[in-house]
Write an enzyme that holds these catalytic residues in place. Sequence first.
Site, PDB file in Angstrom:
ATOM      1  N   HIS A 223       0.879  -1.189   0.000  1.00 53.47           N
ATOM      2  CA  HIS A 223       0.000   0.000   0.000  1.00 53.47           C
ATOM      3  C   HIS A 223       0.910   1.231   0.000  1.00 53.47           C
ATOM      4  CE1 HIS A 223      -3.404   2.481   0.629  1.00 53.47           C
ATOM      5  NE2 HIS A 223      -3.781   2.134   1.845  1.00 53.47           N
ATOM      6  N   HIS A 262      -2.434  -2.193  -9.968  1.00 54.22           N
ATOM      7  CA  HIS A 262      -3.438  -1.583  -9.097  1.00 54.22           C
ATOM      8  C   HIS A 262      -4.667  -2.464  -9.047  1.00 54.22           C
ATOM      9  CE1 HIS A 262      -6.037   1.407  -7.256  1.00 54.22           C
ATOM     10  NE2 HIS A 262      -4.912   1.933  -6.839  1.00 54.22           N
ATOM     11  N   ASP A 313       2.418   5.608  -6.595  1.00 50.00           N
ATOM     12  CA  ASP A 313       3.678   5.549  -5.847  1.00 50.00           C
ATOM     13  C   ASP A 313       4.912   5.627  -6.736  1.00 50.00           C
ATOM     14  OD1 ASP A 313       2.745   5.274  -3.159  1.00 50.00           O
ATOM     15  OD2 ASP A 313       1.916   3.358  -3.806  1.00 50.00           O
TER      16      ASP A 313
HETATM   17  N1  COA Z   1       4.998  -6.342 -10.547  1.00 50.14           N
HETATM   18  C1  COA Z   1       4.957  -7.552 -11.163  1.00 50.14           C
HETATM   19  N2  COA Z   1       3.863  -8.320 -11.190  1.00 50.14           N
HETATM   20  C2  COA Z   1       2.759  -7.861 -10.583  1.00 50.14           C
HETATM   21  C3  COA Z   1       2.728  -6.626  -9.950  1.00 50.14           C
HETATM   22  C4  COA Z   1       3.908  -5.853  -9.948  1.00 50.14           C
HETATM   23  N3  COA Z   1       3.944  -4.661  -9.348  1.00 50.14           N
HETATM   24  N4  COA Z   1       1.501  -6.415  -9.435  1.00 50.14           N
HETATM   25  C5  COA Z   1       0.778  -7.489  -9.738  1.00 50.14           C
HETATM   26  N5  COA Z   1       1.531  -8.374 -10.434  1.00 50.14           N
HETATM   27  C6  COA Z   1       1.106  -9.654 -10.961  1.00 50.14           C
HETATM   28  C7  COA Z   1       1.015 -10.677  -9.835  1.00 50.14           C
HETATM   29  O1  COA Z   1       2.235 -11.358  -9.661  1.00 50.14           O
HETATM   30  C8  COA Z   1      -0.100 -11.548 -10.326  1.00 50.14           C
HETATM   31  O2  COA Z   1       0.428 -12.417 -11.295  1.00 50.14           O
HETATM   32  P1  COA Z   1      -0.055 -13.944 -11.354  1.00 50.14           P
HETATM   33  O3  COA Z   1      -1.536 -13.866 -11.628  1.00 50.14           O
HETATM   34  O4  COA Z   1       0.758 -14.503 -12.467  1.00 50.14           O
HETATM   35  O5  COA Z   1       0.263 -14.515 -10.004  1.00 50.14           O
HETATM   36  C9  COA Z   1      -1.039 -10.601 -11.056  1.00 50.14           C
HETATM   37  O6  COA Z   1      -0.228  -9.496 -11.441  1.00 50.14           O
HETATM   38  C10 COA Z   1      -2.186 -10.092 -10.188  1.00 50.14           C
HETATM   39  O7  COA Z   1      -1.660  -9.616  -8.965  1.00 50.14           O
HETATM   40  P2  COA Z   1      -2.513  -9.490  -7.635  1.00 50.14           P
HETATM   41  O8  COA Z   1      -1.603  -9.313  -6.464  1.00 50.14           O
HETATM   42  O9  COA Z   1      -3.507 -10.606  -7.567  1.00 50.14           O
HETATM   43  O10 COA Z   1      -3.318  -8.174  -7.927  1.00 50.14           O
HETATM   44  P3  COA Z   1      -3.961  -7.261  -6.821  1.00 50.14           P
HETATM   45  O11 COA Z   1      -5.041  -6.512  -7.467  1.00 50.14           O
HETATM   46  O12 COA Z   1      -4.311  -8.044  -5.606  1.00 50.14           O
HETATM   47  O13 COA Z   1      -2.749  -6.320  -6.414  1.00 50.14           O
HETATM   48  C11 COA Z   1      -1.320  -4.564  -5.961  1.00 50.14           C
HETATM   49  C12 COA Z   1      -2.678  -4.986  -6.535  1.00 50.14           C
HETATM   50  C13 COA Z   1      -1.226  -3.043  -5.968  1.00 50.14           C
HETATM   51  C14 COA Z   1      -1.179  -5.042  -4.503  1.00 50.14           C
HETATM   52  C15 COA Z   1      -0.186  -5.185  -6.821  1.00 50.14           C
HETATM   53  O14 COA Z   1      -0.306  -4.743  -8.147  1.00 50.14           O
HETATM   54  C16 COA Z   1       1.196  -4.910  -6.268  1.00 50.14           C
HETATM   55  O15 COA Z   1       1.674  -5.666  -5.407  1.00 50.14           O
HETATM   56  N6  COA Z   1       1.861  -3.816  -6.734  1.00 50.14           N
HETATM   57  C17 COA Z   1       3.149  -3.464  -6.219  1.00 50.14           C
HETATM   58  C18 COA Z   1       2.978  -2.671  -4.923  1.00 50.14           C
HETATM   59  C19 COA Z   1       2.461  -1.300  -5.152  1.00 50.14           C
HETATM   60  O16 COA Z   1       2.938  -0.575  -6.009  1.00 50.14           O
HETATM   61  N7  COA Z   1       1.490  -0.907  -4.318  1.00 50.14           N
HETATM   62  C20 COA Z   1       0.908   0.415  -4.384  1.00 50.14           C
HETATM   63  C21 COA Z   1      -0.502   0.357  -4.867  1.00 50.14           C
HETATM   64  S1  COA Z   1      -1.146   1.964  -5.158  1.00 50.14           S
END
Ligand code: COA
Length: 376
Positions: A223, A262, A313
């Site tokens: 987050h 996201h 971010d």
């Molecule tokens: N880099 C690489 N791969 C990513 C990724 C990233 N930043 N974010 C998601 N993915 C991939 C996951 O590995 C997953 O792949 P898979 O289906 O092959 O396992 C797929 O995309 C879906 O990810 P998931 O975690 O289920 O999506 P979510 O909607 O729950 O997650 C976030 C959203 C923001 C938590 C996620 O994109 C993330 O961890 N981002 C990095 C942290 C970040 O920047 N957070 C700030 C948010 S404003």
Amino acid sequence: MSRESVVSEGLKGVVIGKSEICFIDGKRGKLIYRGYDIHDLVKHSNFEEVVYLLWHGKLPVKKQFNDLYNNLVANRELSKGVISILKSFPKKATPMEVLRTAISALSLNDPDADDNSFEANIKKAIKLTAKTATVIASFDRIRKGKEPIEPNPNLNHAANFLYMLTGKIPNEMISRFFDICLILHADHELNASTFAARVTCSTLSDLYSAITSAVGTLKGPLHGGANIEVMKMLSDMGTVDKAKGYITARLAEKKRIMGFGHRVYKTEDPRATHLRRMSKEMGEKTGEIKWYEMSRVIEDIMMSEKGMYPNVDFYSASVYYAMGIPMDLYTPIFALSRVSGWIAHVLEQYSNNALIRPIAEYVGPIDLTYVPIDKR
Ligand code: COA
């Protein structure tokens, strides 16, 4: 034990209630606060006005704006008690731990702490919003062995924060860019920290408790903690020519690239559009354009390899870096703005409260026979 219900891991796609505060159109990349497009607010508004809008549901007339502005200025100072608490913390404590503890401590001498009426909550909201900035800036000074700097009543919220941090009045460009950063981070519908705030106050606990929960939730790297991780990653790379190899290797190891992806946006996050521009302009101004250039390379790779867009971010990291802000303050700065949105959601939750209490699908054993401890 199966109940006839659908399990939604991470509450993905679950609508938990109605809200009039913030609308995100994840497909079209739109972000709307109380009916106003974020692009218009960035162009025409300022943080204090956005705070009024979020809390009261409409743009203020002059008197309403001035009252809120002046009240925020008047409530910036911390009590001697809170300053001495900050001084008692280990210097190596992280600013998010400090903020979480200090927000909680702010309630101790507030006679309205447990009064959940709208009027009392607005009074507390002003204190919380004003003092969050002072807590962050003061702790940064204290951990560097310096005395906190008194707030400057002639500066707005954004400029005053930077002034309390450095002792220097920021120039117009930096003040305005930081003000825009605060507008962009002010609210974002039911993100994890806002949800945490709403869960806490849905038990009819108080505003300070709700904001303390929210700060603890924002801290995580999935987050608000992501902006710090982005800057660490850029620093690790060091030069633009290393960016491609670094990202490709991390993706091959199935690691996440912070600042991308996201839960709601499936196109460009409209906040990233402004932050990208500010990152470029700040880089040009400071002569250190490499952080922006590195970020562009990463953005291109993430698009071609994963079809992923940067989130709020990603470019905020290089913007804050160019402003000379210490890296571990990036997430507290997120809180310094988002506190306004958390408060708006708490006010809305109280106005039509239902206890937030989901259910789990139990998948553990049942019917086990109890065995006394000496027989196990
Ligand atoms: N880099 C690489 N791969 C990513 C990724 C990233 N930043 N974010 C998601 N993915 C991939 C996951 O590995 C997953 O792949 P898979 O289906 O092959 O396992 C797929 O995309 C879906 O990810 P998931 O975690 O289920 O999506 P979510 O909607 O729950 O997650 C976030 C959203 C923001 C938590 C996620 O994109 C993330 O961890 N981002 C990095 C942290 C970040 O920047 N957070 C700030 C948010 S404003």
